[in-house]
Design an enzyme around this catalytic site. Structure first.
Site, short mmCIF file in Angstrom:
data_model
loop_
_atom_site.label_atom_id
_atom_site.label_comp_id
_atom_site.label_asym_id
_atom_site.label_seq_id
_atom_site.Cartn_x
_atom_site.Cartn_y
_atom_site.Cartn_z
N ASP A 23 -45.31 21.65 54.08
CA ASP A 23 -44.06 22.38 54.22
C ASP A 23 -43.23 22.14 52.96
OD1 ASP A 23 -41.88 23.76 55.44
OD2 ASP A 23 -41.02 21.83 55.98
N THR A 35 -39.20 22.68 52.67
CA THR A 35 -37.87 22.13 52.90
C THR A 35 -37.94 20.88 53.76
OG1 THR A 35 -37.03 24.40 52.83
CG2 THR A 35 -35.55 22.70 53.69
N GLU A 38 -24.01 28.28 46.33
CA GLU A 38 -22.58 28.51 46.15
C GLU A 38 -21.79 27.24 46.43
OE1 GLU A 38 -21.84 33.22 47.01
OE2 GLU A 38 -21.51 31.82 48.65
N PHE A 98 -24.46 40.74 47.63
CA PHE A 98 -25.78 40.34 47.12
C PHE A 98 -26.86 40.87 48.06
CE2 PHE A 98 -29.38 37.57 47.77
CZ PHE A 98 -29.86 37.36 46.50
N ARG A 100 -32.65 25.80 39.45
CA ARG A 100 -32.35 27.16 39.87
C ARG A 100 -31.22 27.68 38.99
NH1 ARG A 100 -33.52 26.70 46.05
NH2 ARG A 100 -31.98 28.31 46.41
N GLY A 141 -41.22 29.02 55.07
CA GLY A 141 -40.57 30.23 55.57
C GLY A 141 -39.55 30.77 54.58
N ASP A 142 -39.34 30.08 53.47
CA ASP A 142 -38.34 30.49 52.49
C ASP A 142 -38.84 31.67 51.66
OD1 ASP A 142 -35.88 30.33 51.31
OD2 ASP A 142 -36.01 28.20 50.89
N LYS A 166 -48.42 29.66 59.86
CA LYS A 166 -48.85 28.41 59.23
C LYS A 166 -50.08 27.85 59.93
CE LYS A 166 -44.29 26.83 57.59
NZ LYS A 166 -43.33 25.71 57.58
N ASN A 215 -40.76 23.69 63.10
CA ASN A 215 -41.58 24.83 62.70
C ASN A 215 -42.93 24.40 62.14
OD1 ASN A 215 -40.16 23.76 60.42
ND2 ASN A 215 -40.78 25.54 59.24
#
Length: 1141
Positions: free
Chosen positions: A383, A385, A465, A506, A563, A644-645, A739, A762
């Site tokens: 995974d 995250t 942000e 966005f 990033r 899942g990102d 998965k 998950n």
């Protein structure tokens, strides 16, 4: 079918103790067994092993009168002990799972009960109850959001534990219930819910809320709070319980804890099956020998001719010899393995090298049956995250006016030059650019400030942000107030009010967000932030000069895996803005093609921008993740990232954690139809073959939609071939069940061991689907850790778990198995040699109880010592040379190794019998004229066998430690002591056992020439074969293990090297920095791949990879229940929040 599933929809009475149907409780269990299922499931697991089935049959056959030459209970008694020990071990390990489950079930929560909030536990939660969840707490069940502390009934939800997404989701209650923010309002509230039955679709939901006197309202996924998600940036919420326990959506994505079987057990079953057929063959041969002897010699011996009349037939003889030779298959093998695995698991649990001081967590082996599987892993499915990353965003660096600020060593941005340069010359272009960048960081976002207990907190759905707003505040640009259409900043000590005129949201297509503002001096400005690829296309000629410098800085930032985000602006004349604003409002009101009209207006205003600068945000990795992945890949383990990102974020993290470098060719599969996906896979399979021939790096990236097609029909074979060729694979936008499907697909492609590692609910499905499941322990990963086979606190402990414990346990367990086969064959095949000299009568050469005690007592400790204390290679060497891991896999349990051990066992048994027979052939006659009889031969041979097999254990042990030596020497001594005691039992008291053994110890040990000299001569002569063969192969064909040991002896040990000792080299590698390599860095016959060759990439994948690495990892929720425009234009941080009490 449960009663509540019998109707078309589920009906729930909210805030009522009476429900129309019975629902599951909220107690969850990840245990393998229950009190009712233990016996059938345990017996099923035990009798999957062929040796247990075999010995059950032997124990039953021995109960037939006069058929067993070894007694009726010599198999049954030890077999029952073995099953009892295995049952106790399974119960102990399942109790640990139950303890972990109880920890989750006893989490605290608050339930509305008779007008007050009652403290309760998760297990007490029932369907229909109203519960209160506070900030940073997990949801105990699937809930309907009723109200919250935020305006408009909003709540920020972190779902990384469910779907891997790092950005926060915004949920919003129905207007019908959003006003229920006090205890007085909630207590009398009643309603009924009609909704769909429990299902595993975590992104879909449909229901209706019925309140008496009000119109029924529909609610969907935007009002559903899933169990396992976490409330963030929201003081509290109140929710009505819809699904509890195993009805919860995330639990429905899990499966019953499977009964996993290791590859070693499967291979052992095959070896046992082979020995079974050997046993049957020997029994038939012996029965044939008995028939020939009876027909050839018995008729001439008139005094025993009755044997022919009363003797048994051929099949009876086959059965007799089958029982006589049954110990060729070691009955103690399973219990020995169970004990070894149990204590190996305790070594894992107590390894200080896998202790995490910050969380006070150590590694936990929740099952010991898979210890050796850790040494055979070929694929690691991870995974993202919470497993590879910490989900903590920090502003690290920025570029303004051609100057790069910040560094990569500090924990977060701490470069004072930025503020100093801003203050030095306030009217200069450089100072203005810095002020504009800081203003955009602090004002162009959807974050809402909150003043709580004297502290300023920020709430927002995007962690990026939040990182920028907190970073700006840390250096003096503090965003502290948001009002409808207005934000207030403290700009380096002075408050500035900025009016928000319009917001252009966005989206994934736009890859940017824009805000039009009016400053205090009345000027209208457009602030735009987004990916560099879209910002650069929209800047004017004035900014072209600074673009090249900024691109160099972005390249540097991206090399560290940051990033990146670009910022641009322009000033808009008042009349131009008025005209555009009218067009934009008309576009937002359109019914048809609304989004196209909005995008067209945005393109019109977002042109000829002035490039301001860029920021770099670090999505902090777990400690030592790049080093660990590099070590795993050096051990020839394929590493996959399943998340899942979004794709761009996943690729960004893949570069950060060294899963791929920017020299890696990315094969991106992102099609939406079956035909397109199939064609793309066929194309990439051909390209991968070409890359392999050229020696180029490549990796595959595939999203969830394409994966649906890739796992279907003919495409599945091409996907499997491409997946096996790739050293690394990134799967993004995946559901929990996808998965698990990927894991099962890889397991089915080839006979490889797949390990899955994750931290969230998950990840449970894939953890259970894998051969070995590893959970990252901690608050986020309780469910994953509970469902896993092994739990560790940090991802980098996986390196030690596999490369050290896995390799050691695999090598040790295989030695235990091979040694157990060896020692049993070495002793019991002597019965075959003796049958030749005993007229094939089925007479045993050994006393019956010494036969049973051979495995249980006299040779029980050497294999256990080998399985626990043998170290094929020292710990520093195993960590330092990951390639050793792969070499252990290739030879440890190969067919050649098995044949070698079996061949040596047969040779040793033949030599031991022949030498013993030769020494005692003339017999030993004492002064009274008597000889020792057949048991003199049997006991002497038995003693020589025990001595030989114990010395063989020392010979096969790679490191002599005192437990190994003590177990081997102690076993020999134990037999001699037992012989003396057993010889003195008969006729002591009323005991009637051991009559044949009476006085045998004195008979044997009083013969110096016949016994003591032979005790030295026979075992040493027998083991000379082993010494010669091992020496020959070590000299001519040394194994990687032996080469590592020789290397260690030639070089002074450098001590245990921490993971950081070579981290700089690894980081240089994945950042793509060229370095001068010595000849020693590459094995003979291989050459480093030229950098120029690695940089040749197809234009399509280059463009997609560059997009991912340069900026489009901007985590911002789109298409939520509350749009970014509404958040910015209507949120008010000055309004007091309800307490909910």
């Amino acid at each position: 079918m449960p009663p509540h599933l019998s109707t078309a929809t589920r009906h729930i009475n909210v805030n009522s103790t009476h429900q129309p149907a019975k629902f599951y409780n909220n107690i969850i269990s990840t245990c393998k067994y229950s009190p009712l299922s233990f016996i059938p499931r345990f017996l099923f697991e035990q009798f999957r092993r062929y040796n247990n089935i075999f010995f059950l049959c032997i124990a039953l056959l021995q109960q037939i009168p006069d058929v067993s030459p070894t007694g009726r209970y010599t198999t049954l008694f030890p077999f029952c002990i073995i099953l009892l020990v295995s049952a106790l071990k399974e119960i102990f390990e399942d109790l640990k799972r139950r303890t972990s489950d109880n920890k989750v079930n006893n989490f605290p929560t608050k339930i509305l009960d008779k007008g007050r909030w009652r403290d309760a536990q998760w297990k007490d939660v029932k369907v229909g109850e109203i519960i209160r969840v506070e900030n940073d707490h997990l949801f105990p069940a699937d809930l309907l959001l009723i109200s919250s502390s935020e305006q408009q009934g909003m709540a920020y939800i972190e779902t990384s534990n469910l779907d891997g997404e790092t950005n926060l989701k915004i949920k919003q209650s129905l207007p019908l219930t959003s006003h229920l923010t006090s205890l007085d309002a909630l207590s009398p509230f009643t309603a009924s819910i009609e909704c769909e039955h429990p299902n595993r679709h975590v992104n879909e939901f449909s229901g209706n809320l019925h309140i008496e006197g009000e119109e029924s309202k529909h609610f969907g996924i935007d009002q559903l709070l899933l169990r396992g998600a976490r409330l963030k940036n929201t003081a509290w919420i109140c929710g009505a319980v819809i699904y509890t326990g195993h009805d919860a959506k995330i639990l429905l994505n899990s499966k019953l804890a499977p009964l996993k079987q290791s590859n070693v057990d499967i291979m052992t079953n095959r070896r046992i099956l082979f020995l079974f057929f050997v046993l049957v063959t020997l029994a038939i041969i012996s029965a044939i020998g008995a028939e020939l002897y009876n027909r050839s010699y018995i008729p001439e011996a008139w005094y025993i001719s009755w044997i022919l009349k009363d003797g048994a037939g051929f099949l009876w003889n086959v059965l007799t010899f089958f029982i006589l030779y049954n110990n060729l298959i070691p009955i103690s093998l399973q219990v020995t393995l169970e004990l070894v695995r149990f204590f190996q698991a305790s070594f894992i649990n107590n390894d200080l090298g896998m202790y995490h001081a910050e969380s006070d967590s150590c590694a936990v082996a929740r099952t010991s049956n898979l210890n050796e599987e850790l040494g055979q892993v070929k694929f690691v499915m991870s995974d993202k995250t919470g497993t590879l990353t910490q989900n903590i965003m920090k502003w690290k660096r920025c570029s303004v006016g051609g100057v790069s600020y910040g560094d990569s060593e500090s924990d977060q941005f701490a470069d004072e030059r930025l503020v100093d340069d801003c203050k030095k010359a306030p009217d200069s272009d450089h100072s203005t650019a810095i002020r504009e960048l800081l203003t955009m960081m602090a004002a162009c976002h959807t974050v809402v400030p909150e003043h709580k207990e004297g502290k300023l907190l920020y709430q927002g759905s995007s962690p990026d942000e939040g990182a920028l707003v907190r970073g700006a505040a840390a250096i003096g640009v503090v965003f502290h107030t948001r009002q409808p259409q207005r934000v207030v900043l403290n700009m380096l000590g002075k408050d500035e009010s900025i009016e928000i005129l319009d917001v252009i949201d966005f989206t994934s297509d736009r890859k940017r967000m824009s805000v039009i503002v009016r400053t205090e001096d009345g000027r209208v400005k457009l602030y735009t932030k987004g990916a560099d690829t879209v910002i650069f296309d929209r800047v004017g000629e004035k900014s072209k000069a600074t673009m090249n410098t900024l691109m160099e800085h972005l390249e540097e930032y991206a090399s560290f895996g940051y990033r990146t985000l670009c910022f641009a602006m322009k000033e808009i004349p008042q009349d131009r803005y008025a005209q555009w604003s009218a067009d934009f409002k008309q576009a937002t009101l359109k019914i048809d093609d609304r989004q196209k009209a909005i995008d067209a207006c945005a393109e019109e205003i977002e042109a000829d921008l002035e490039l301001v600068g860029a920021t770099a945000i670090e999505d902090k990795l777990q400690q030592y993740v790049p080093e660990t992945i590099q070590a795993l890949m050096a051990a020839d383990i394929r590493v996959w990232m399943l998340t899942g990102d979004k794709r761009e974020t996943a690729i960004n993290i893949a570069h950060s954690c060294a899963l791929c470098t920017h020299h890696t060719e990315l094969l991106i599969v992102d099609k939406h139809t079956y035909d397109e996906t199939y064609d793309k896979l066929v194309q990439f399979v051909a390209r991968s073959r070409q890359y392999e021939e050229e020696g180029r790096e490549f990796a595959m990236v595939i999203d969830g939609k394409s994966l649906v097609h890739a796992l279907t029909g003919e495409a599945r074979a091409h996907f499997g071939e491409l997946a096996l060729r790739c050293k690394s694979v990134v799967c993004c936008r995946m559901s929990p069940m996808q998965k698990a499907e990927v894991v099962e697909m890889v397991r089915g492609l080839a006979d490889h061991v797949v390990l899955a590692v994750g931290d969230g609910a998950n990840d449970v499905a894939m953890i259970q689907a894998a051969n070995v499941g590893v959970g990252i322990s901690g608050e986020e990963g309780l469910q994953a850790a509970s469902a896993s086979d092994y739990a560790i606190a940090q991802f980098h402990f996986l390196r030690r778990l596999l490369l050290l414990h896995g390799a050691w346990n695999f090598d040790r367990s295989v030695k235990v198995i091979l040694y157990s086969f060896y020692k049993n064959i070495c002793l019991y095949i002597i019965e075959l040699w003796f049958a030749i000299f005993s007229a094939w009568s089925g007479q045993t050469i050994f006393e019956r109880w010494t036969i049973g005690m051979f495995n249980v007592l006299f040779t029980a400790m050497p294999p256990i010592a080998l399985g626990l204390f043998d170290r094929p290679v020292d710990e520093p060497q195993m960590i330092r040379f990951p390639a050793l891991y792969c070499s252990f896999q290739k030879r440890a349990f190969s067919l050649a190794q098995f044949c070698m051990w079996i061949g040596m066992a047969i040779l040793h048994s033949l030599m031991l019998f022949a030498l013993t027979y030769a020494i005692l052939e003339e017999g030993v006659v004492w002064g009274h004229g008597r000889d020792g009889g057949w048991l003199m031969l049997g006991n002497c041979c038995y003693t020589f066998v025990v001595t030989t097999v114990c010395l063989k254990a020392l010979l096969e042990c790679d490191s002599w430690t005192w437990p190994v030596i003590a177990s081997c020497v102690g076993s020999i001594v134990a037999w001699l002591l037992f012989l003396m005691l057993y010889s003195a039992v008969f006729p002591l008291g009323h005991l009637s056992i051991g009559a044949d053994m009476a006085g045998m110890a004195w008979v044997m040990m009083s013969s110096v020439s016949g016994f003591w000299l032979a005790l030295l001569f026979v075992p040493i002569t027998t083991l000379l074969w082993d010494l010669v063969i091992k020496s020959f192969f070590t000299i001519t064909h040394p194994t990687p293990r032996e080469m590592a040991v020789l290397y260690q002896k030639r070089h002074a040990p450098a001590g245990f090297e921490r993971l950081t000792s070579y981290s700089s080299g690894v980081l240089d590698l994945f950042r793509g920095r060229a370095r001068v390599s010595t000849d020693d860095e590459f094995p003979p016959g291989s050459e480093p791949i030229p950098i120029g060759q690695l940089n040749r990439r197809s234009s399509s994948s280059m463009q997609l990879a560059e997009e991912a690495r340069h900026g489009f990892a901007f985590s911002q929720e789109e298409h939520g229940p509350i749009s970014q425009h509404d958040m910015v234009m209507h949120a008010d941080s000055t309004q007091p929040k309800p307490s909910g009490r």
